[in-house]
Each structure stands twice: as structure tokens, then as C-alpha cells.
Scaffold this motif. Structure first.
Motif, PDB file in Angstrom:
ATOM      1  N   PRO A   1      -2.466  20.320  18.648  1.00 24.91           N
ATOM      2  CA  PRO A   1      -3.934  20.373  18.713  1.00 24.91           C
ATOM      3  C   PRO A   1      -4.534  19.467  17.638  1.00 24.91           C
ATOM      4  O   PRO A   1      -4.041  19.412  16.505  1.00 24.91           O
ATOM      5  CB  PRO A   1      -4.249  21.842  18.436  1.00 24.91           C
ATOM      6  CG  PRO A   1      -2.997  22.578  18.767  1.00 24.91           C
ATOM      7  CD  PRO A   1      -1.869  21.630  18.463  1.00 24.91           C
ATOM      8  N   GLN A   2      -5.598  18.764  17.986  1.00 24.07           N
ATOM      9  CA  GLN A   2      -6.183  17.783  17.080  1.00 24.07           C
ATOM     10  C   GLN A   2      -7.219  18.370  16.121  1.00 24.07           C
ATOM     11  O   GLN A   2      -7.477  17.777  15.077  1.00 24.07           O
ATOM     12  CB  GLN A   2      -6.840  16.653  17.899  1.00 24.07           C
ATOM     13  CG  GLN A   2      -5.855  15.923  18.779  1.00 24.07           C
ATOM     14  CD  GLN A   2      -4.739  15.264  17.975  1.00 24.07           C
ATOM     15  OE1 GLN A   2      -5.002  14.586  16.988  1.00 24.07           O
ATOM     16  NE2 GLN A   2      -3.502  15.504  18.381  1.00 24.07           N
ATOM     17  N   ALA A   3      -7.820  19.486  16.460  1.00 23.21           N
ATOM     18  CA  ALA A   3      -8.859  20.089  15.623  1.00 23.21           C
ATOM     19  C   ALA A   3      -8.641  21.601  15.566  1.00 23.21           C
ATOM     20  O   ALA A   3      -7.843  22.154  16.321  1.00 23.21           O
ATOM     21  CB  ALA A   3     -10.237  19.771  16.201  1.00 23.21           C
ATOM     22  N   LEU A   4      -9.373  22.235  14.663  1.00 29.00           N
ATOM     23  CA  LEU A   4      -9.253  23.692  14.529  1.00 29.00           C
ATOM     24  C   LEU A   4      -9.668  24.416  15.803  1.00 29.00           C
ATOM     25  O   LEU A   4      -9.051  25.409  16.184  1.00 29.00           O
ATOM     26  CB  LEU A   4     -10.103  24.176  13.357  1.00 29.00           C
ATOM     27  CG  LEU A   4      -9.593  23.797  11.962  1.00 29.00           C
ATOM     28  CD1 LEU A   4     -10.579  24.248  10.900  1.00 29.00           C
ATOM     29  CD2 LEU A   4      -8.229  24.414  11.723  1.00 29.00           C
ATOM     30  N   GLU A   5     -10.703  23.912  16.468  1.00 32.05           N
ATOM     31  CA  GLU A   5     -11.150  24.540  17.705  1.00 32.05           C
ATOM     32  C   GLU A   5     -10.073  24.444  18.786  1.00 32.05           C
ATOM     33  O   GLU A   5      -9.873  25.371  19.563  1.00 32.05           O
ATOM     34  CB  GLU A   5     -12.443  23.899  18.208  1.00 32.05           C
ATOM     35  CG  GLU A   5     -13.651  24.191  17.349  1.00 32.05           C
ATOM     36  CD  GLU A   5     -13.780  23.224  16.176  1.00 32.05           C
ATOM     37  OE1 GLU A   5     -13.033  22.220  16.128  1.00 32.05           O
ATOM     38  OE2 GLU A   5     -14.628  23.480  15.306  1.00 32.05           O
ATOM     39  N   GLU A   6      -9.392  23.323  18.833  1.00 32.39           N
ATOM     40  CA  GLU A   6      -8.330  23.143  19.818  1.00 32.39           C
ATOM     41  C   GLU A   6      -7.149  24.066  19.506  1.00 32.39           C
ATOM     42  O   GLU A   6      -6.536  24.631  20.409  1.00 32.39           O
ATOM     43  CB  GLU A   6      -7.890  21.679  19.823  1.00 32.39           C
ATOM     44  CG  GLU A   6      -7.221  21.244  21.071  1.00 32.39           C
ATOM     45  CD  GLU A   6      -7.026  19.741  21.148  1.00 32.39           C
ATOM     46  OE1 GLU A   6      -6.504  19.311  22.187  1.00 32.39           O
ATOM     47  OE2 GLU A   6      -7.371  19.008  20.210  1.00 32.39           O
ATOM     48  N   ALA A   7      -6.851  24.246  18.225  1.00 27.71           N
ATOM     49  CA  ALA A   7      -5.788  25.178  17.828  1.00 27.71           C
ATOM     50  C   ALA A   7      -6.174  26.611  18.204  1.00 27.71           C
ATOM     51  O   ALA A   7      -5.335  27.390  18.666  1.00 27.71           O
ATOM     52  CB  ALA A   7      -5.528  25.075  16.329  1.00 27.71           C
TER      53      ALA A   7
END
Length: 113
Positions: free
Chosen positions: A72-78
Motif C-alpha cells: 500500500p502506498q499511503a496510510l489510507e490504502e493500508a
């Protein structure tokens, strides 16, 4: 909690949420859909059964497969990935969903390398 099953089935919320999850790239709506789906599936056998009937197991496995070889590239994606695994864990309380999970080779997918 007692209204979640009619809302998911009769109002079509479950199928609508699964439609948002099937979108391939990351989008904030996909994140919110997984959060709502996780709430609907927590300790709710009727919603867990509906999830399997609507093809939710395969939809989530397909969505998580995107991250098999990609971080995942960002915290939201994680957070999206975590939500998808939370949904799968809740859904797998239903024996019918366990069968669907095995048929879709979910165990192989969960072994992330």
C-alpha cells in the motif's frame, strides 16, 4: 444491529458496498465501503450469509489480490487492506463462506510473499 440485516438485504446495501469494493484502483469510497462492510459483518450471521450469497468472498479475495505483490502506498490504502481482511475474518464465521473461501483458493492468496 437488529436493523442491519434488513438494511443489507432489502435496501440492497450489501450489493452496493460490494460493487464499490470491486473497483480496481484505490479510492476513498472503496475505503469507506470496506469500513461499512466490516461493521455489517461483525457478529451478524444473516449478513455473513448474505455476503457469501452476493459473491462477497470472491470479491474481497480479488480486491486483496491486488496487494499480493504490491505494498500500500499511503496510510489510507493500508487501512483499506486491513479492512478487507477484517471483513474476510468476520465473514468466515459462516461455514458456507468457509467453503467458498477454500474453493476460491483463499488460503493460497492469504500467504503473502
Amino acid at each position: 444491529p437488529e436493523l442491519s440485516a434488513p438494511l443489507a438485504r432489502d435496501a440492497g446495501l450489501m450489493s452496493w458496498l460490494l460493487g464499490r469494493i470491486k473497483l480496481r484502483p484505490f479510492h476513498a469510497n472503496k475505503l469507506y465501503a470496506t469500513e461499512l462492510l466490516a461493521v455489517l459483518l461483525q457478529q451478524n450471521a444473516p449478513n455473513q450469509a448474505l455476503f457469501g450469497e452476493e459473491g462477497g468472498v470472491l470479491a474481497l479475495l480479488t480486491a486483496t489480490s491486488y496487494y499480493k505483490r504490491r505494498e500500500p502506498q499511503a496510510l489510507e490504502e493500508a487501512e483499506l487492506v486491513e479492512n478487507m481482511y477484517d471483513c474476510l475474518c468476520s465473514a468466515l464465521h459462516a461455514p458456507a463462506n468457509q467453503t467458498l473461501f477454500l474453493k476460491a483458493e483463499g488460503i493460497e492468496l492469504m500467504i503473502l510473499t
